[in-house]
Design a protein around this motif. Sequence first.
Motif, PDB file in Angstrom:
ATOM      1  N   TYR A 144       7.574   7.865  -5.855  1.00 26.31           N
ATOM      2  CA  TYR A 144       8.255   6.574  -5.763  1.00 26.31           C
ATOM      3  C   TYR A 144       9.606   6.634  -6.474  1.00 26.31           C
ATOM      4  N   SER A 154       0.826  -1.205   0.000  1.00 24.00           N
ATOM      5  CA  SER A 154       0.000   0.000   0.000  1.00 24.00           C
ATOM      6  C   SER A 154       0.864   1.261   0.000  1.00 24.00           C
ATOM      7  N   THR A 155       2.001   1.219   0.703  1.00 24.02           N
ATOM      8  CA  THR A 155       2.904   2.370   0.705  1.00 24.02           C
ATOM      9  C   THR A 155       3.461   2.633  -0.689  1.00 24.02           C
ATOM     10  N   ARG A 199       3.521   5.778  -5.701  1.00 23.56           N
ATOM     11  CA  ARG A 199       3.377   5.842  -7.168  1.00 23.56           C
ATOM     12  C   ARG A 199       2.282   6.831  -7.568  1.00 23.56           C
ATOM     13  N   THR A 200       1.197   6.846  -6.809  1.00 23.23           N
ATOM     14  CA  THR A 200       0.108   7.768  -7.109  1.00 23.23           C
ATOM     15  C   THR A 200       0.545   9.213  -6.945  1.00 23.23           C
ATOM     16  N   LEU A 201       1.352   9.477  -5.929  1.00 21.73           N
ATOM     17  CA  LEU A 201       1.842  10.833  -5.669  1.00 21.73           C
ATOM     18  C   LEU A 201       3.091  11.169  -6.479  1.00 21.73           C
ATOM     19  N   HIS A 202       3.550  10.217  -7.298  1.00 21.51           N
ATOM     20  CA  HIS A 202       4.736  10.408  -8.158  1.00 21.51           C
ATOM     21  C   HIS A 202       5.994  10.716  -7.334  1.00 21.51           C
ATOM     22  N   GLN A 226       2.025   1.815  -3.515  1.00 19.08           N
ATOM     23  CA  GLN A 226       0.935   2.292  -4.360  1.00 19.08           C
ATOM     24  C   GLN A 226       0.678   3.781  -4.127  1.00 19.08           C
ATOM     25  N   ILE A 227       0.707   4.197  -2.864  1.00 21.57           N
ATOM     26  CA  ILE A 227       0.500   5.617  -2.559  1.00 21.57           C
ATOM     27  C   ILE A 227       1.636   6.460  -3.135  1.00 21.57           C
TER      28      ILE A 227
END
Length: 308
Positions: free
Chosen positions: A167, A156-157, A162-165, A159-160
């Motif tokens: 990563y 989940s970390t 990656r969503t916030l760009h 994924q978050i």
Amino acid sequence: MNRNDHIGEKILFKTKRMFSTTNALYIVAFIVLMSFVGLFLYLLFWGFITSFKDNYADFVRNVLGLPKKWKFSNYIEAFGAIKVRIVAGGGVRYAYFFELLANSLLFSVGGALVLVSSSCFTAYCVAKFNKCKFSKILYTFNIVTMILPIVGSGPSTIQIMRTLHIYDTIIGFWITKAHFMGLNFLLFHAAFLRLSKEFSEAAELDGASHFVVFFRIALPLVSSIFLTIFLIEFVAIWNDYQTPLIYMPTHPPLSTGVFEFSRSSGNATVGTPHKIAGCMILFLPIFIIFLLFHGRLMNNLSMGGVKE
């Protein structure tokens, strides 16, 4: 009698007093701890001398003894062999020692500073407004997160992130360290509660804001604790190679380089002496930091102008 003799007699007197006034349980604990320290120092000494041995002519036939011929070239060869293969942008490249070292400094200094600063500032707010219900909620939340194990939060970390760009970026790693959960928060919270309120009240009467009180009064009073916790977190992050493998695959630090080097095969530097030499290269900055700040790490802390 010179000063060194006086110090030696003082240490001997305290040792005799300790054994004469303590029960058998403390003596057994002392012996066990000293045995552990002796074993640790021996392993460190063994690793140091092994890093200078020849893999075939010396190490295999003389595992525990001193090197018959000190091979300083092990460090030079390990220095050149420490690298990390990076796959990015449809291509492959290698990150070598100096790039790994730069990533380690950003990774360790920045991460430790963000982590300790977040805990310090949050602890100050909770201690400052300790009668507020929200402060009690934050304090209880920290205790609960320390008691209950958090398992399976890695996917989940990612994924978050990656969503916030964020990563696979150094800044993204710093953001993941911007939290207050853990023992550091409790240490700062206890320190701020024990500070005299007269300092902050006098500043507030002169028109100082909460930020001014924190940065110019409260933070300097706990600077000793701040620096000690920062050094401890720096060492922990410096030695961490798993987190960069997961969250920063294209920004590997030196610890990841040594980890990959320890798994290497098929070249002239796969022997145990070379791999231990690589570990010693990673250990050297930590050893230098300990020599420079051992007094800070091992002595008592001072808070509020009164030495504890």
